[in-house]
Design a protein around this motif. Sequence first.
Motif, PDB file in Angstrom:
ATOM      1  N   SER A  44      45.474  -6.329  -6.108  1.00 22.52           N
ATOM      2  CA  SER A  44      46.506  -7.321  -6.412  1.00 22.52           C
ATOM      3  C   SER A  44      47.402  -6.811  -7.537  1.00 22.52           C
ATOM      4  CB  SER A  44      45.866  -8.662  -6.803  1.00 22.52           C
ATOM      5  OG  SER A  44      45.036  -8.505  -7.937  1.00 22.52           O
ATOM      6  N   PHE A  45      48.542  -7.442  -7.684  1.00 21.15           N
ATOM      7  CA  PHE A  45      49.509  -7.035  -8.700  1.00 21.15           C
ATOM      8  C   PHE A  45      49.136  -7.648 -10.039  1.00 21.15           C
ATOM      9  CE2 PHE A  45      53.504  -7.475 -11.070  1.00 21.15           C
ATOM     10  CZ  PHE A  45      53.919  -6.149 -11.071  1.00 21.15           C
ATOM     11  N   ILE A  46      49.141  -6.830 -11.074  1.00 22.24           N
ATOM     12  CA  ILE A  46      48.895  -7.263 -12.450  1.00 22.24           C
ATOM     13  C   ILE A  46      50.245  -7.222 -13.154  1.00 22.24           C
ATOM     14  CG2 ILE A  46      47.702  -6.733 -14.607  1.00 22.24           C
ATOM     15  CD1 ILE A  46      45.624  -5.196 -12.784  1.00 22.24           C
ATOM     16  N   ASP A  47      50.717  -8.374 -13.604  1.00 18.01           N
ATOM     17  CA  ASP A  47      52.032  -8.422 -14.249  1.00 18.01           C
ATOM     18  C   ASP A  47      52.039  -7.664 -15.574  1.00 18.01           C
ATOM     19  OD1 ASP A  47      53.768 -10.415 -12.582  1.00 18.01           O
ATOM     20  OD2 ASP A  47      51.771 -11.290 -12.692  1.00 18.01           O
ATOM     21  N   GLU A  48      51.019  -7.913 -16.394  1.00 14.21           N
ATOM     22  CA  GLU A  48      50.919  -7.240 -17.691  1.00 14.21           C
ATOM     23  C   GLU A  48      49.463  -6.869 -17.942  1.00 14.21           C
ATOM     24  OE1 GLU A  48      52.428  -9.640 -20.904  1.00 14.21           O
ATOM     25  OE2 GLU A  48      54.291 -10.079 -19.842  1.00 14.21           O
ATOM     26  N   LEU A  49      49.275  -5.719 -18.583  1.00  8.07           N
ATOM     27  CA  LEU A  49      47.954  -5.287 -19.027  1.00  8.07           C
ATOM     28  C   LEU A  49      48.077  -4.907 -20.493  1.00  8.07           C
ATOM     29  CD1 LEU A  49      45.000  -4.504 -18.447  1.00  8.07           C
ATOM     30  CD2 LEU A  49      45.845  -2.233 -17.798  1.00  8.07           C
ATOM     31  N   TRP A  50      47.305  -5.578 -21.347  1.00 10.36           N
ATOM     32  CA  TRP A  50      47.319  -5.329 -22.785  1.00 10.36           C
ATOM     33  C   TRP A  50      46.074  -4.536 -23.142  1.00 10.36           C
ATOM     34  CZ3 TRP A  50      50.985  -7.039 -26.392  1.00 10.36           C
ATOM     35  CH2 TRP A  50      52.028  -7.793 -25.843  1.00 10.36           C
ATOM     36  N   LEU A  51      46.265  -3.390 -23.797  1.00 10.90           N
ATOM     37  CA  LEU A  51      45.157  -2.502 -24.134  1.00 10.90           C
ATOM     38  C   LEU A  51      45.098  -2.242 -25.635  1.00 10.90           C
ATOM     39  CD1 LEU A  51      45.664   0.259 -21.393  1.00 10.90           C
ATOM     40  CD2 LEU A  51      44.193  -1.774 -21.276  1.00 10.90           C
ATOM     41  N   ASP A  52      43.898  -2.385 -26.189  1.00 15.49           N
ATOM     42  CA  ASP A  52      43.622  -1.982 -27.565  1.00 15.49           C
ATOM     43  C   ASP A  52      42.813  -0.697 -27.499  1.00 15.49           C
ATOM     44  OD1 ASP A  52      43.214  -1.903 -30.313  1.00 15.49           O
ATOM     45  OD2 ASP A  52      41.603  -3.391 -30.287  1.00 15.49           O
ATOM     46  N   HIS A  53      43.066   0.256 -28.365  1.00  7.43           N
ATOM     47  CA  HIS A  53      42.340   1.522 -28.303  1.00  7.43           C
ATOM     48  C   HIS A  53      40.903   1.372 -28.774  1.00  7.43           C
ATOM     49  CE1 HIS A  53      40.864   5.455 -29.526  1.00  7.43           C
ATOM     50  NE2 HIS A  53      41.564   5.887 -28.479  1.00  7.43           N
ATOM     51  N   ASP A  54      40.695   0.857 -29.974  1.00  9.94           N
ATOM     52  CA  ASP A  54      39.350   0.763 -30.548  1.00  9.94           C
ATOM     53  C   ASP A  54      38.718  -0.569 -30.154  1.00  9.94           C
ATOM     54  OD1 ASP A  54      39.684   3.235 -31.903  1.00  9.94           O
ATOM     55  OD2 ASP A  54      40.831   2.209 -33.452  1.00  9.94           O
ATOM     56  N   LEU A  55      37.543  -0.489 -29.517  1.00 11.20           N
ATOM     57  CA  LEU A  55      36.897  -1.701 -29.008  1.00 11.20           C
ATOM     58  C   LEU A  55      35.580  -2.005 -29.717  1.00 11.20           C
ATOM     59  CD1 LEU A  55      37.621  -1.173 -25.203  1.00 11.20           C
ATOM     60  CD2 LEU A  55      38.866  -2.627 -26.835  1.00 11.20           C
ATOM     61  N   GLY A  56      35.439  -1.544 -30.922  1.00 10.19           N
ATOM     62  CA  GLY A  56      34.254  -1.841 -31.716  1.00 10.19           C
ATOM     63  C   GLY A  56      33.179  -0.776 -31.563  1.00 10.19           C
ATOM     64  N   GLY A  57      32.536  -0.419 -32.688  1.00 12.22           N
ATOM     65  CA  GLY A  57      31.498   0.616 -32.656  1.00 12.22           C
ATOM     66  C   GLY A  57      32.048   1.911 -32.113  1.00 12.22           C
ATOM     67  N   ASP A  58      31.321   2.502 -31.181  1.00 15.90           N
ATOM     68  CA  ASP A  58      31.750   3.760 -30.566  1.00 15.90           C
ATOM     69  C   ASP A  58      32.577   3.540 -29.307  1.00 15.90           C
ATOM     70  OD1 ASP A  58      30.433   5.267 -32.487  1.00 15.90           O
ATOM     71  OD2 ASP A  58      28.572   5.351 -31.336  1.00 15.90           O
ATOM     72  N   ASP A  59      32.839   2.293 -28.951  1.00 18.22           N
ATOM     73  CA  ASP A  59      33.566   1.989 -27.716  1.00 18.22           C
ATOM     74  C   ASP A  59      35.071   2.115 -27.928  1.00 18.22           C
ATOM     75  OD1 ASP A  59      33.903   1.271 -25.062  1.00 18.22           O
ATOM     76  OD2 ASP A  59      33.534  -0.863 -25.391  1.00 18.22           O
ATOM     77  N   SER A  60      35.750   2.615 -26.899  1.00 20.33           N
ATOM     78  CA  SER A  60      37.210   2.702 -26.935  1.00 20.33           C
ATOM     79  C   SER A  60      37.746   2.405 -25.540  1.00 20.33           C
ATOM     80  CB  SER A  60      37.675   4.093 -27.395  1.00 20.33           C
ATOM     81  OG  SER A  60      37.584   5.022 -26.335  1.00 20.33           O
ATOM     82  N   ILE A  61      39.049   2.361 -25.431  1.00 19.43           N
ATOM     83  CA  ILE A  61      39.720   2.071 -24.157  1.00 19.43           C
ATOM     84  C   ILE A  61      39.705   3.279 -23.224  1.00 19.43           C
ATOM     85  CG2 ILE A  61      42.080   2.753 -24.769  1.00 19.43           C
ATOM     86  CD1 ILE A  61      40.986  -0.479 -22.935  1.00 19.43           C
ATOM     87  N   MET A  62      39.293   4.438 -23.697  1.00 14.65           N
ATOM     88  CA  MET A  62      39.431   5.665 -22.912  1.00 14.65           C
ATOM     89  C   MET A  62      38.710   5.653 -21.555  1.00 14.65           C
ATOM     90  SD  MET A  62      41.794   7.010 -24.503  1.00 14.65           S
ATOM     91  CE  MET A  62      41.990   8.434 -23.441  1.00 14.65           C
ATOM     92  N   PRO A  63      37.539   5.024 -21.380  1.00 16.72           N
ATOM     93  CA  PRO A  63      36.973   4.943 -20.025  1.00 16.72           C
ATOM     94  C   PRO A  63      37.886   4.173 -19.057  1.00 16.72           C
ATOM     95  CG  PRO A  63      35.253   4.546 -21.636  1.00 16.72           C
ATOM     96  CD  PRO A  63      36.570   4.555 -22.385  1.00 16.72           C
ATOM     97  N   VAL A  64      38.594   3.168 -19.560  1.00 14.31           N
ATOM     98  CA  VAL A  64      39.540   2.409 -18.731  1.00 14.31           C
ATOM     99  C   VAL A  64      40.730   3.304 -18.379  1.00 14.31           C
ATOM    100  CG1 VAL A  64      41.083   0.416 -18.673  1.00 14.31           C
ATOM    101  CG2 VAL A  64      38.821   0.212 -19.740  1.00 14.31           C
ATOM    102  N   VAL A  65      41.227   4.038 -19.361  1.00 16.02           N
ATOM    103  CA  VAL A  65      42.345   4.957 -19.135  1.00 16.02           C
ATOM    104  C   VAL A  65      41.953   6.006 -18.094  1.00 16.02           C
ATOM    105  CG1 VAL A  65      43.791   6.738 -20.219  1.00 16.02           C
ATOM    106  CG2 VAL A  65      43.374   4.554 -21.397  1.00 16.02           C
ATOM    107  N   THR A  66      40.745   6.535 -18.194  1.00 13.44           N
ATOM    108  CA  THR A  66      40.269   7.522 -17.224  1.00 13.44           C
ATOM    109  C   THR A  66      40.238   6.935 -15.818  1.00 13.44           C
ATOM    110  OG1 THR A  66      38.975   8.671 -18.909  1.00 13.44           O
ATOM    111  CG2 THR A  66      38.328   9.027 -16.611  1.00 13.44           C
TER     112      THR A  66
END
Length: 112
Positions: A44-66
């Motif tokens: 489906s179409f996503i109108d907007e996607l908001w991403l934060d880089h640092d997601l707490g602890g060792d987690d980041s947005i990079m797995p989503v980017v990949t």
Amino acid sequence: MKEDPAAPTPVILGIDDLRPLPRATRIARTSGEGIQLLQEHRDSFIDELWLDHDLGGDDSIMPVVTLMEEAAFNGRPFQIGTIFVHSANPIGAETVVRSLTRWNYQVRRAIA
């Protein structure tokens, strides 16, 4: 002027560990939840996607980017109007912008 009651509600997704993102229709707080959220909206179409880089602890947005990069590489990018990258980490945010722009996603830096 009246609003059209049949007009679809925009799909605005956010992946951020802390911010409330009041315009978002759904929010994921970890990269794992973010991947699941994107997979739920795969066709489906996503109108907007908001991403934060640092997601707490060792987690980041990079797995989503990949995930998004791999989808584009395979010729089936996610259907997203605009991706907004908001982060207190300027180097991380710029990495996300460059990575997704390379795959022709429409990406902008933003303040959330």
